[in-house]
Design a protein around this motif. Structure first.
Motif, mmCIF file in Angstrom:
data_model
loop_
_atom_site.group_PDB
_atom_site.id
_atom_site.type_symbol
_atom_site.label_atom_id
_atom_site.label_comp_id
_atom_site.label_asym_id
_atom_site.label_seq_id
_atom_site.Cartn_x
_atom_site.Cartn_y
_atom_site.Cartn_z
ATOM 1 N N ASN A 126 173.982 19.878 136.666
ATOM 2 C CA ASN A 126 174.138 19.044 137.860
ATOM 3 C C ASN A 126 174.019 19.873 139.135
ATOM 4 N N LEU A 127 174.635 21.050 139.131
ATOM 5 C CA LEU A 127 174.590 21.902 140.322
ATOM 6 C C LEU A 127 173.188 22.454 140.555
ATOM 7 N N ARG A 128 172.490 22.803 139.494
ATOM 8 C CA ARG A 128 171.114 23.272 139.641
ATOM 9 C C ARG A 128 170.226 22.182 140.231
ATOM 10 N N MET A 129 170.413 20.944 139.758
ATOM 11 C CA MET A 129 169.618 19.837 140.279
ATOM 12 C C MET A 129 169.979 19.538 141.733
ATOM 13 N N THR A 130 171.271 19.609 142.038
ATOM 14 C CA THR A 130 171.707 19.386 143.412
ATOM 15 C C THR A 130 171.100 20.417 144.346
ATOM 16 N N TRP A 131 171.120 21.679 143.941
ATOM 17 C CA TRP A 131 170.526 22.737 144.764
ATOM 18 C C TRP A 131 169.036 22.472 144.977
ATOM 19 N N ALA A 132 168.346 22.081 143.918
ATOM 20 C CA ALA A 132 166.906 21.833 144.030
ATOM 21 C C ALA A 132 166.615 20.734 145.038
ATOM 22 N N MET A 133 167.370 19.629 144.994
ATOM 23 C CA MET A 133 167.151 18.537 145.943
ATOM 24 C C MET A 133 167.509 18.957 147.368
ATOM 25 N N GLN A 134 168.484 19.838 147.493
ATOM 26 C CA GLN A 134 168.914 20.259 148.832
ATOM 27 C C GLN A 134 167.971 21.263 149.480
ATOM 28 N N ASP A 135 166.976 21.731 148.759
ATOM 29 C CA ASP A 135 165.935 22.514 149.436
ATOM 30 C C ASP A 135 165.326 21.689 150.565
ATOM 31 N N ILE A 136 165.246 20.382 150.354
ATOM 32 C CA ILE A 136 164.683 19.488 151.377
ATOM 33 C C ILE A 136 165.694 19.245 152.479
ATOM 34 N N THR A 137 166.896 18.834 152.096
ATOM 35 C CA THR A 137 167.883 18.450 153.107
ATOM 36 C C THR A 137 168.444 19.646 153.873
ATOM 37 N N GLN A 138 168.382 20.842 153.260
ATOM 38 C CA GLN A 138 168.893 22.040 153.913
ATOM 39 C C GLN A 138 167.779 22.874 154.561
ATOM 40 N N ASP A 139 166.549 22.348 154.530
ATOM 41 C CA ASP A 139 165.404 23.045 155.148
ATOM 42 C C ASP A 139 165.197 24.445 154.587
ATOM 43 N N ARG A 140 165.387 24.564 153.283
ATOM 44 C CA ARG A 140 165.096 25.831 152.629
ATOM 45 C C ARG A 140 163.651 25.827 152.128
ATOM 46 N N PRO A 141 163.088 26.994 151.810
ATOM 47 C CA PRO A 141 161.763 27.011 151.198
ATOM 48 C C PRO A 141 161.825 26.402 149.803
ATOM 49 N N PRO A 142 160.727 25.848 149.312
ATOM 50 C CA PRO A 142 160.753 25.250 147.978
ATOM 51 C C PRO A 142 161.080 26.280 146.900
ATOM 52 N N LEU A 143 161.778 25.813 145.887
ATOM 53 C CA LEU A 143 162.181 26.656 144.762
ATOM 54 C C LEU A 143 163.018 27.848 145.232
ATOM 55 N N SER A 144 163.857 27.604 146.224
ATOM 56 C CA SER A 144 164.636 28.700 146.820
ATOM 57 C C SER A 144 165.565 29.362 145.803
ATOM 58 N N ARG A 145 165.931 28.625 144.778
ATOM 59 C CA ARG A 145 166.823 29.195 143.763
ATOM 60 C C ARG A 145 166.250 30.487 143.186
ATOM 61 N N TRP A 146 164.942 30.605 143.170
ATOM 62 C CA TRP A 146 164.298 31.785 142.598
ATOM 63 C C TRP A 146 163.801 32.772 143.654
ATOM 64 N N HIS A 147 164.136 32.526 144.939
ATOM 65 C CA HIS A 147 163.799 33.467 146.005
ATOM 66 C C HIS A 147 164.861 34.569 146.050
ATOM 67 N N PRO A 148 164.450 35.820 146.064
ATOM 68 C CA PRO A 148 165.441 36.920 146.109
ATOM 69 C C PRO A 148 166.450 36.775 147.243
ATOM 70 N N GLU A 149 165.985 36.292 148.421
ATOM 71 C CA GLU A 149 166.889 36.206 149.563
ATOM 72 C C GLU A 149 167.953 35.108 149.407
ATOM 73 N N TYR A 150 167.766 34.212 148.426
ATOM 74 C CA TYR A 150 168.751 33.148 148.200
ATOM 75 C C TYR A 150 169.575 33.384 146.937
ATOM 76 N N LYS A 151 169.358 34.505 146.288
ATOM 77 C CA LYS A 151 170.045 34.762 145.021
ATOM 78 C C LYS A 151 171.559 34.734 145.181
ATOM 79 N N ASP A 152 172.070 35.464 146.159
ATOM 80 C CA ASP A 152 173.522 35.533 146.345
ATOM 81 C C ASP A 152 174.093 34.187 146.775
ATOM 82 N N GLU A 153 173.349 33.480 147.636
ATOM 83 C CA GLU A 153 173.825 32.177 148.108
ATOM 84 C C GLU A 153 173.909 31.178 146.956
ATOM 85 N N PHE A 154 172.909 31.198 146.083
ATOM 86 C CA PHE A 154 172.936 30.280 144.943
ATOM 87 C C PHE A 154 174.076 30.629 143.985
ATOM 88 N N THR A 155 174.274 31.922 143.752
ATOM 89 C CA THR A 155 175.371 32.355 142.882
ATOM 90 C C THR A 155 176.709 31.893 143.436
#
Length: 313
Positions: A275-304
């Motif tokens: 659920n949290l992984r899916m929520t993060w994926a959808m919030q790439d849009i609402t949070q103005d993050r780059p797509p697939l940010s979960r796998w961007h090195p600069e977002y690693k700590d934030e996702f963790t």
């Protein structure tokens, strides 16, 4: 609508009723076919792998109870005409379909530069296959006025879109979109309220989808194929993955709850993490993050930290 026409597992998956299951030669499809045969249903097992389909049919016949009937047909689900002909055969002489499981799938992936032959092949089976199944069977299921369930097998990758398997992700994302629209239509029209659909979203499962993909590539190149080189499959199960029967058991429980999205956990990932992984994926849009940010090195700590903060203590 009378209670006798409400689509529940008890009113649909019962002796005398009929199931049509694609991708039935192995994995989830085969497990469902065996379950239906054990319930005394007429089971139509559909696949393109003729040798494995015959073996699967024998297993289903061994599970059959009095009144069961098991049929197998080699059909390419990407061929709409072939699926229409299958439907005509199932419905000949007063036949019917009460449970339709569009489960056939391939694991072909690739990146954004994947050749169109691979894209068309993957979409043809994973996306158009279920659509063809619905076009062939759902109108007849509507006309029958009998309770029925349609299950399309999707994937978590069609929601969270992990890099490295883009074509597969596309095919399952499109199927999610289609199945959501199908369910809305069924629920919104009086002539189809005896039917319901569900999107099966397996986790990591010990199926042969990857084995068959690797085998196909090897054979097309004229190379030898060694099943032991494939990371996991039904005969070489990974400890973190569920077995196909576990998926079926979970699916039936969720259908009994009236759920549309059947999100399966596995031995590595629980539902809360999904659920949290899916929520993060959808919030790439609402949070103005780059797509697939979960796998961007600069977002690693934030996702963790997101997982840590939001998981129940």
């Amino acid at each position: 609508m009378s209670s006798s026409t409400i689509a529940t597992t008890s009113t649909v998956l019962k002796a005398g009723n009929t199931a049509v299951i694609t991708g039935a030669s192995s994995g989830i499809g085969r497990s469902m076919a065996l379950f239906c045969a054990g319930k005394g249903m007429t089971v139509w097992m559909v696949d393109v792998d003729a040798p494995e389909l015959e073996t699967a049919k024998e297993l289903a016949m061994a599970k059959a109870t009095d009144g069961s009937k098991v049929e197998s047909r080699v059909v390419d689900v990407s061929d709409c005409d072939a699926m229409m002909k299958l439907s005509e055969e199932v419905y000949a002489d007063g036949g019917n379909c009460h449970f339709l499981m569009n489960n056939a799938g391939v694991g072909k992936g690739g990146d954004a530069m994947t050749d169109m032959q691979t894209v068309a092949f993957t979409m043809g089976i994973n996306t158009y296959g279920p659509i063809h199944g619905c076009l062939a069977f759902v109108p007849k299921m509507k006309e029958s006025k009998q309770a029925g369930i349609i299950v399309n097998t999707g994937s978590k990758q069609g929601i969270t879109m992990p890099p490295g398997n883009l074509t597969y992700n596309m095919s399952k994302a499109a199927l999610k979109c289609y199945t959501e629209g199908l369910e809305h239509d069924l629920r919104s029209n009086d002539d189809s309220k005896h039917l319901r659909s569900a999107l099966l979203i397996p986790g990591w499962v010990n199926t042969s989808i990857m084995l068959k993909s690797v085998r196909k590539d090897k054979l097309e190149k004229g190379e030898d194929f060694d099943p032991s080189t494939v990371f996991f499959h039904e005969d070489k199960p990974a400890s973190g993955a569920w077995m196909p029967q576990q998926v079926i058991d979970f699916m039936l429980e969720e259908l009994d709850k009236g759920l549309f999205y059947i999100v399966c956990p596995d031995n590595d990932v629980d539902r809360e993490t999904d659920n949290l992984r899916m929520t993060w994926a959808m919030q790439d849009i609402t949070q103005d993050r780059p797509p697939l940010s979960r796998w961007h090195p600069e977002y690693k700590d934030e996702f963790t930290e997101f997982l840590k903060t939001n998981k129940a203590q």
